[in-house]
Write an enzyme that holds these catalytic residues in place. Structure first.
Site, PDB file in Angstrom:
ATOM      1  N   GLU A  89       1.015  -1.052  -0.071  1.00  0.00           N
ATOM      2  CA  GLU A  89       0.069  -0.160  -0.079  1.00  0.00           C
ATOM      3  C   GLU A  89       0.909   1.239   0.008  1.00  0.00           C
ATOM      4  O   GLU A  89       1.516   1.382   1.161  1.00  0.00           O
ATOM      5  CB  GLU A  89      -0.740  -0.203   1.272  1.00  0.00           C
ATOM      6  CG  GLU A  89      -1.978  -1.164   1.339  1.00  0.00           C
ATOM      7  CD  GLU A  89      -3.210  -1.023   0.417  1.00  0.00           C
ATOM      8  OE1 GLU A  89      -3.212   0.119  -0.377  1.00  0.00           O
ATOM      9  OE2 GLU A  89      -3.909  -1.757   0.310  1.00  0.00           O
ATOM     10  N   CYS A 108      -2.635   8.715   3.326  1.00  0.00           N
ATOM     11  CA  CYS A 108      -2.289   7.970   1.917  1.00  0.00           C
ATOM     12  C   CYS A 108      -3.445   8.401   0.932  1.00  0.00           C
ATOM     13  O   CYS A 108      -3.190   8.859  -0.120  1.00  0.00           O
ATOM     14  CB  CYS A 108      -2.093   6.532   1.936  1.00  0.00           C
ATOM     15  SG  CYS A 108      -3.355   5.816   2.924  1.00  0.00           S
TER      16      CYS A 108
END
Ligand code: NDP
Length: 468
Positions: free
Chosen positions: A242, A276
């Site tokens: 990720e 993020c």
């Protein structure tokens, strides 16, 4: 029930490295720096504990995950205070520390409860085949500093549910939050099922090259993700990566600017922009451009920033000096590139803490670094467009694709644009909302592999087909 001080007493190594509060510069605690020998011990212990843990079966393991969630809930205030002091996010208001701790128990419980039956692939006169999901072994979990507790749980909960044991390597910026969380989880879990090895990047590298690790769950920057992929090659450890993103939001001409301004704001500024999948570049149609800019300034001006322990604040400091410098430099480049600063952009340099003011910069070209690079902080660039084809082209132009969003009062028009955006998740009229039931992951250089939901369970398991 522990207090924050109890947690610190349990996890602090008096001769360890000092961890400073990003709001004040004061020492929060001291942390042991792991050696390679510590890592070897942790991996060996996790490997030894794994067969018994796997042997418990799904039902029993799920009970343990619920007990771990109970432990988090029983220590929620202490965990939130520790997180706020080390990471910087306000304790209570908005999507901050208490929200993150609440996310930990929610993800533990959801991961415990997903049904996962063997999948029947063929069942006819030609024969029968089914696929089941079995543990991989030991999972190495490497995490960042922005949501240190919640991301650790995202990596750990699914792994444990599937019968793996886990060794966690927290970011060197936020080890105390993860040590405190693991201390609490381990009040409920059997011994050595979950171990933590605080330390720097070299410990992360050693974990991702370790011959005793079968899978790496990594959340962090694209560059480090690429290094992890190289490190994992020899042992062929499985990977979920990720990585960073630079999420675009496309605002269509039919929106009500005032109605969407609050959600636009939180989509971009959640956790002071250190997220993020936050909205990091905003493309607004010329018909509503001025009104959207004005409405965003109106909302942003109402959002107090300051020490996370003071109740009035909804935004905190940047977590570290390196990130502060990245944001400050990008805003300076935006000014030099002709950006019109609508709000902020003028940090006070004589105060303690890494506070960078909430900043909105309009009239930028798409190639300005504040647009083209991930700022990971409280500075949102706004770009005007007149043709939606241009907005889609600009949104897709970068080599990352974690999230994206479309803002419109016309559901069909929004769906049409959403289907053309290159991102792992496209939200409509919101940005960055994650849900334990909905798989999450990136495309392009934002990584690969899914977390959450049943797909997340499968990605921390090996498939075994039985055919007859
Ligand atoms: P980094 O990539 O710098 O670090 C992430 C983790 O990797 C840290 O624990 C770090 O340790 C460790 N690490 C460093 N070098 C190595 C190595 N060679 N091998 C293995 N592990 C290593 O990211 P940041 O912590 O700075 O986080 C910010 C970045 O992460 C942003 O770009 C952001 O977009 C991305 N991110 C992505 C998320 C997602 O879900 N896709 C979520 C959150 C952040 P140490 O800190 O000790 O150096």
């Amino acid at each position: 029930m522990n207090t924050c001080q109890d947690l610190l007493s349990a996890i602090t190594d008096p001769s360890g490295r000092e961890i400073l509060d990003p709001a004040t510069g004061e020492v929060v605690g001291t942390v042991h720096e792991s050696t390679t020998a510590d890592l070897d011990d942790a991996v060996a212990a996790a490997r030894a504990a794994q067969p018994d843990w796997a042997g418990l079966g799904h039902e029993k393991r799920s009970e343990y995950l619920h007990k771990a969630a109970d432990a988090v809930e029983g220590n929620a205030e202490a965990l939130a205070e520790l997180l706020s002091r080390e990471q910087g996010k306000p304790v209570k208001n908005g999507p901050n520390a208490a929200f993150e701790v609440g996310g930990c128990s929610a993800w533990l419980r959801a991961s415990a409860d997903f049904p996962l039956e063997p999948e029947v692939l063929v069942d006819d006169e030609s024969g029968y085949a089914e696929m089941e999901y079995v543990p991989l072994g030991v999972v190495g979990a490497i995490g960042p500093w922005n949501w240190p507790m919640m991301i650790t749980v995202w990596q750990v909960a699914a792994s444990l549910r599937m019968g793996n044991t886990v060794v966690v390597k927290p970011s060197e910026y936020t080890p105390l939050s993860v040590l405190g969380l693991v201390h609490v989880l381990n009040q409920a879990l059997p011994e050595d099922v979950l171990r933590v090895v605080p330390g720097g990047g070299e410990v992360g590298k050693a974990l991702s090259t370790h011959s005793g690790v079968d899978k790496i769950m990594f959340t962090g920057s694209t560059r480090t993700g690429q290094a992890v992929m190289r490190s994992a090659a020899d042992g062929l450890a499985r990977l979920t990566l990720e990585l960073g993103g630079n999420d675009a939001g496309v605002v269509l001409p039919d929106v009500d600017p005032r109605a969407i301004a609050g959600d636009l704001f939180w989509g971009a500024f959640i956790n002071t922009g250190q997220t993020c999948a936050a909205l990091k570049r905003l493309y607004v149609h010329e018909d509503v451009y001025d009104a959207v800019c004005e409405a965003l300034v109106g909302v942003a001006q109402q959002m107090p920033m300051g020490n996370g322990l003071e109740e009035k604040n909804v935004l905190g400091p940047l977590q570290n000096k390196q990130q502060y410098d990245i944001v400050a430099n990008l805003v300076e480049e935006a000014k030099r590139g002709g950006g019109r600063v609508l709000l902020g952009g003028d940090p006070e340099t004589d105060q303690p803490g890494y506070f960078y003011p909430t900043t909105l910069v309009a009239d930028l070209s798409d190639d300005n670094p504040l647009v083209a690079e991930e700022q990971f902080g409280p500075a949102l660039p706004i770009v005007k467009y007149s043709d939606v084809e241009d907005a889609i082209r600009m949104a897709n132009a970068l080599d990352v694709g974690l999230g994206a969003s479309v803002w419109s009062s016309d559901r069909d028009a929004a769906m049409d644009v959403a289907r053309r955006l290159e991102a792992g998740t496209v939200w409509i009229n919101k940005h960055g909302a994650v849900d334990p039931r909905i798989p999450f992951g990136g495309v392009k250089k934002s990584g690969f592999g899914l977390e959450f939901g049943v797909e997340g369970l499968k990605s921390v398991a090996a498939s075994r087909v039985i055919s007859r």
